[in-house]
Design an enzyme around this catalytic site. Structure first.
Site, PDB file in Angstrom:
ATOM      1  N   GLU A  76    -118.497  29.904  30.951  1.00  0.00           N
ATOM      2  CA  GLU A  76    -117.997  28.572  30.587  1.00  0.00           C
ATOM      3  C   GLU A  76    -116.483  28.604  30.726  1.00  0.00           C
ATOM      4  O   GLU A  76    -115.814  29.516  30.227  1.00  0.00           O
ATOM      5  CB  GLU A  76    -118.379  28.217  29.142  1.00  0.00           C
ATOM      6  CG  GLU A  76    -117.744  26.889  28.724  1.00  0.00           C
ATOM      7  CD  GLU A  76    -118.199  26.364  27.358  1.00  0.00           C
ATOM      8  OE1 GLU A  76    -118.932  27.073  26.646  1.00  0.00           O
ATOM      9  OE2 GLU A  76    -117.795  25.234  27.028  1.00  0.00           O
ATOM     10  N   ASN A  82    -116.127  21.655  30.592  1.00  0.00           N
ATOM     11  CA  ASN A  82    -116.359  20.591  29.608  1.00  0.00           C
ATOM     12  C   ASN A  82    -115.752  19.268  30.059  1.00  0.00           C
ATOM     13  O   ASN A  82    -114.637  19.236  30.582  1.00  0.00           O
ATOM     14  CB  ASN A  82    -115.743  21.012  28.269  1.00  0.00           C
ATOM     15  CG  ASN A  82    -116.412  22.247  27.709  1.00  0.00           C
ATOM     16  OD1 ASN A  82    -117.465  22.152  27.086  1.00  0.00           O
ATOM     17  ND2 ASN A  82    -115.844  23.415  27.970  1.00  0.00           N
ATOM     18  N   GLU A 130    -120.538  20.202  31.128  1.00  0.00           N
ATOM     19  CA  GLU A 130    -121.012  20.203  29.739  1.00  0.00           C
ATOM     20  C   GLU A 130    -120.495  18.955  29.051  1.00  0.00           C
ATOM     21  O   GLU A 130    -119.297  18.676  29.079  1.00  0.00           O
ATOM     22  CB  GLU A 130    -120.473  21.426  28.982  1.00  0.00           C
ATOM     23  CG  GLU A 130    -121.015  22.728  29.496  1.00  0.00           C
ATOM     24  CD  GLU A 130    -120.717  23.896  28.540  1.00  0.00           C
ATOM     25  OE1 GLU A 130    -120.259  23.661  27.405  1.00  0.00           O
ATOM     26  OE2 GLU A 130    -120.958  25.041  28.958  1.00  0.00           O
ATOM     27  N   ASP A 133    -123.935  19.879  25.364  1.00  0.00           N
ATOM     28  CA  ASP A 133    -123.180  20.810  24.524  1.00  0.00           C
ATOM     29  C   ASP A 133    -123.445  20.514  23.050  1.00  0.00           C
ATOM     30  O   ASP A 133    -123.778  19.383  22.682  1.00  0.00           O
ATOM     31  CB  ASP A 133    -121.681  20.631  24.836  1.00  0.00           C
ATOM     32  CG  ASP A 133    -120.876  21.892  24.590  1.00  0.00           C
ATOM     33  OD1 ASP A 133    -121.423  22.855  24.026  1.00  0.00           O
ATOM     34  OD2 ASP A 133    -119.698  21.918  24.979  1.00  0.00           O
ATOM     35  N   GLU A 169    -125.017  29.377  21.707  1.00  0.00           N
ATOM     36  CA  GLU A 169    -123.567  29.580  21.689  1.00  0.00           C
ATOM     37  C   GLU A 169    -123.140  30.336  20.440  1.00  0.00           C
ATOM     38  O   GLU A 169    -123.815  30.275  19.412  1.00  0.00           O
ATOM     39  CB  GLU A 169    -122.869  28.222  21.616  1.00  0.00           C
ATOM     40  CG  GLU A 169    -122.925  27.414  22.866  1.00  0.00           C
ATOM     41  CD  GLU A 169    -121.925  26.257  22.773  1.00  0.00           C
ATOM     42  OE1 GLU A 169    -120.882  26.362  23.405  1.00  0.00           O
ATOM     43  OE2 GLU A 169    -122.206  25.279  22.060  1.00  0.00           O
TER      44      GLU A 169
HETATM   45  P1  C2E Z   1    -117.404  24.216  23.234  1.00  0.00           P
HETATM   46  O1  C2E Z   1    -117.498  23.608  24.585  1.00  0.00           O
HETATM   47  O2  C2E Z   1    -118.604  24.156  22.374  1.00  0.00           O
HETATM   48  O3  C2E Z   1    -116.926  25.704  23.495  1.00  0.00           O
HETATM   49  C1  C2E Z   1    -117.279  26.789  22.708  1.00  0.00           C
HETATM   50  C2  C2E Z   1    -116.158  27.174  21.785  1.00  0.00           C
HETATM   51  O4  C2E Z   1    -116.612  28.220  20.944  1.00  0.00           O
HETATM   52  C3  C2E Z   1    -114.938  27.746  22.487  1.00  0.00           C
HETATM   53  O5  C2E Z   1    -113.806  27.423  21.696  1.00  0.00           O
HETATM   54  C4  C2E Z   1    -115.194  29.237  22.414  1.00  0.00           C
HETATM   55  O6  C2E Z   1    -114.030  30.018  22.533  1.00  0.00           O
HETATM   56  C5  C2E Z   1    -115.787  29.350  21.046  1.00  0.00           C
HETATM   57  N1  C2E Z   1    -116.639  30.519  20.904  1.00  0.00           N
HETATM   58  C6  C2E Z   1    -117.350  31.154  21.850  1.00  0.00           C
HETATM   59  N2  C2E Z   1    -118.047  32.176  21.351  1.00  0.00           N
HETATM   60  C7  C2E Z   1    -117.787  32.181  20.025  1.00  0.00           C
HETATM   61  C8  C2E Z   1    -118.240  33.022  18.952  1.00  0.00           C
HETATM   62  O7  C2E Z   1    -119.015  33.945  19.120  1.00  0.00           O
HETATM   63  N3  C2E Z   1    -117.782  32.698  17.705  1.00  0.00           N
HETATM   64  C9  C2E Z   1    -116.924  31.658  17.485  1.00  0.00           C
HETATM   65  N4  C2E Z   1    -116.526  31.431  16.249  1.00  0.00           N
HETATM   66  N5  C2E Z   1    -116.485  30.862  18.481  1.00  0.00           N
HETATM   67  C10 C2E Z   1    -116.917  31.128  19.737  1.00  0.00           C
HETATM   68  P2  C2E Z   1    -112.518  26.777  22.338  1.00  0.00           P
HETATM   69  O8  C2E Z   1    -112.227  27.419  23.641  1.00  0.00           O
HETATM   70  O9  C2E Z   1    -111.464  26.764  21.285  1.00  0.00           O
HETATM   71  O10 C2E Z   1    -113.006  25.316  22.637  1.00  0.00           O
HETATM   72  C11 C2E Z   1    -113.317  24.433  21.601  1.00  0.00           C
HETATM   73  C12 C2E Z   1    -113.863  23.144  22.118  1.00  0.00           C
HETATM   74  O11 C2E Z   1    -112.869  22.428  22.863  1.00  0.00           O
HETATM   75  C13 C2E Z   1    -115.009  23.319  23.109  1.00  0.00           C
HETATM   76  O12 C2E Z   1    -116.196  23.547  22.418  1.00  0.00           O
HETATM   77  C14 C2E Z   1    -114.974  21.996  23.836  1.00  0.00           C
HETATM   78  O13 C2E Z   1    -115.604  21.001  23.096  1.00  0.00           O
HETATM   79  C15 C2E Z   1    -113.501  21.698  23.880  1.00  0.00           C
HETATM   80  N6  C2E Z   1    -112.987  22.103  25.198  1.00  0.00           N
HETATM   81  C16 C2E Z   1    -112.713  23.356  25.644  1.00  0.00           C
HETATM   82  N7  C2E Z   1    -112.283  23.308  26.923  1.00  0.00           N
HETATM   83  C17 C2E Z   1    -112.320  22.015  27.283  1.00  0.00           C
HETATM   84  C18 C2E Z   1    -112.010  21.313  28.498  1.00  0.00           C
HETATM   85  O14 C2E Z   1    -111.656  21.901  29.538  1.00  0.00           O
HETATM   86  N8  C2E Z   1    -112.167  19.962  28.496  1.00  0.00           N
HETATM   87  C19 C2E Z   1    -112.600  19.287  27.390  1.00  0.00           C
HETATM   88  N9  C2E Z   1    -112.724  17.955  27.481  1.00  0.00           N
HETATM   89  N10 C2E Z   1    -112.906  19.914  26.254  1.00  0.00           N
HETATM   90  C20 C2E Z   1    -112.775  21.244  26.200  1.00  0.00           C
HETATM   91 MG    MG Z   2    -118.794  23.615  26.019  1.00  0.00          MG
HETATM   92 MG    MG Z   3    -120.493  23.983  22.276  1.00  0.00          MG
END
Ligand code: C2E
Ligand code: MG
Ligand code: MG
Length: 387
Positions: free
Chosen positions: A35, A91, A123, A153, A210
């Site tokens: 991802e 995403n 996603e 998602d 996830e």
């Molecule tokens: P998401 O798409 O549900 O992404 C998963 C989030 O969970 C990611 O946080 C990831 O680093 C984190 N994660 C993965 N494995 C674990 C784990 O084992 N434990 C815990 N506690 N967390 C884990 P991140 O990178 O901070 O992203 C947060 C949210 O921000 C994403 O949730 C998504 O909704 C949004 N996001 C991230 N990248 C993009 C993007 O390029 N565009 C848009 N529109 N939204 C994004």
């Molecule tokens: Mg995602």
């Molecule tokens: Mg997610």
């Protein structure tokens, strides 16, 4: 405090980049995807998406951010997915599809790079999907029709996930990390996870869990028939170069996909129920009722029923385990009974005339399930020896 002006500057200076978090197949233990997660490299620090994506959505800058990161993604893919073995997801929000710009860009990028469309997946959360207007849905559909994957998602956090699932052509469900983190301590969350996995199985779409952080969560998901996991246990999101190194140096993740056997048992029970229900309902009709000549029975070929597809497909992983070869005889015998039942129904037989066939069906089915359970116990014993 981040402002829209800061985001504007970040866009101008091309400070948005992507980290990649691997996804592991619980069937093969291999990395099957990643991802892409946005990071903002601002004044020497990396800012997480939660600090600016909600603002970018409110200030309508999200489209510019997504466009910029999609360019990054297309470039990074040359490095990290040059042989197209992975499915890489990114995403999106509903706003990204309110005009056809992003869709056109994605399709042009696929055509230009000659990557298979299925190597890309978008996603979207259910909440975002609910905000989608007709134009947005049309643009997403254009991508899906071209073969790009679509993942829901954070499954389980919205309030009408099932309705959204039934109306959008999702190819993947991603079970929310909140539910995953609670599933070992709460029977309710465990049930939600298991039923999401079963739902994905029945809909023939992939299920990704996830936020998997512990070996115990990993094992629970293996046992429940989940096919893909993502989480800190496997790896944190990595910059592209580190992701490539990770791919080259990782060891295969351990596991016996014993949950697939459980899925096969449930699939078989459903097959038997459908056949028995078909036969009993029609046997109660007059011998010349036209309904007797109609379909309504499950696949009669032992290669086409779900158990057969499992046996000749992913079930082959268990081919060398004791009990696997023993499945074949009762399975084929049961299908012979199935053929005979359909013939009898079509030629007007009554319920008492098909009773012995129904009894045979039950006997073969019990034998089959008992062999599958032996195989399941062998798998479980192996799984817990491994960890
Ligand atoms: P998401 O798409 O549900 O992404 C998963 C989030 O969970 C990611 O946080 C990831 O680093 C984190 N994660 C993965 N494995 C674990 C784990 O084992 N434990 C815990 N506690 N967390 C884990 P991140 O990178 O901070 O992203 C947060 C949210 O921000 C994403 O949730 C998504 O909704 C949004 N996001 C991230 N990248 C993009 C993007 O390029 N565009 C848009 N529109 N939204 C994004
Ligand atoms: Mg995602
Ligand atoms: Mg997610």
């Amino acid at each position: 405090m981040i402002t829209a002006h800061d985001i504007e500057q970040g866009l101008r200076n091309r400070q948005f980049l992507l980290h990649y978090q691997p996804k592991v197949s619980l069937i093969t233990g291999q990395i099957v995807g990643a991802e892409a997660l946005v990071r903002w490299s601002k004044d020497g620090t990396l800012i997480a998406p939660s600090a600016f994506i909600p603002l970018a959505e409110r200030s309508s800058q999200i489209k510019a951010v997504t466009t910029q990161i999609f360019y990054r993604l297309a470039r990074d893919l040359v490095l990290l997915n040059h042989n197209n073995e992975l499915t890489v997801s990114f995403n999106v929000t509903a706003q990204d599809f309110e005009d056809p710009v992003l869709t056109k860009r994605i399709l042009a990028s696929i055509a230009h790079s000659q990557m298979p469309p299925a190597a890309l997946e978008v996603e979207i959360t259910e909440t975002q999907a609910l905000h989608a207007d007709d134009e947005c849905i049309q643009n997403v559909l254009l991508l899906c029709n071209a073969g790009v994957g679509l993942a829901m998602d954070d499954y389980g956090t919205g309030y009408s996930s099932i309705d959204t699932l039934s109306r959008w052509p999702f190819s993947t469900i991603k079970i929310d990390q909140g539910i995953v983190s609670r599933m070992l301590g709460s029977e309710k969350s465990a049930t939600i996870v298991r039923s999401a996995i079963r739902l994905g199985h029945e809909l023939k779409i992939n299920v990704v869990a996830e936020g998997v952080e512990t070996p115990e969560e990993y094992q629970f998901l293996l046992e429940s028939g989940c096919k893909t996991v993502q989480g800190y246990l496997v790896s944190r999101p990595l910059p592209p170069e580190q992701f490539v190194t990770f791919l080259q140096t990782r060891t295969r993740c351990p596991g016996v996909p014993v949950g697939l056997i459980h899925m096969a048992i449930v699939d078989h029970m459903q097959w038997r129920r459908q056949l028995a229900s078909y036969a009993i309902r029609r046997a109660n009709l007059p011998p010349d009722a036209p309904l007797r000549q109609t379909d309504g029975y499950p696949p009669l070929s032992c290669r086409e029923c779900s158990l057969g597809r499992w046996y000749f497909g992913p079930g082959q992983l268990f081919a060398d385990r004791p009990g696997f070869a023993a499945l074949d005889a009762p399975h084929c015998a049961m299908h012979d009974v199935g053929h005979a039942l359909v013939r009898q129904i079509q030629s007007g037989a009554s319920l008492s005339e098909i009773q012995s066939l129904l009894d045979d069906l039950k006997l073969w089915s019990m034998q089959l399930v008992s062999h599958l359970e032996v195989l399941e116990d062998v798998g479980l014993a192996e799984l817990y020896r491994l960890h």
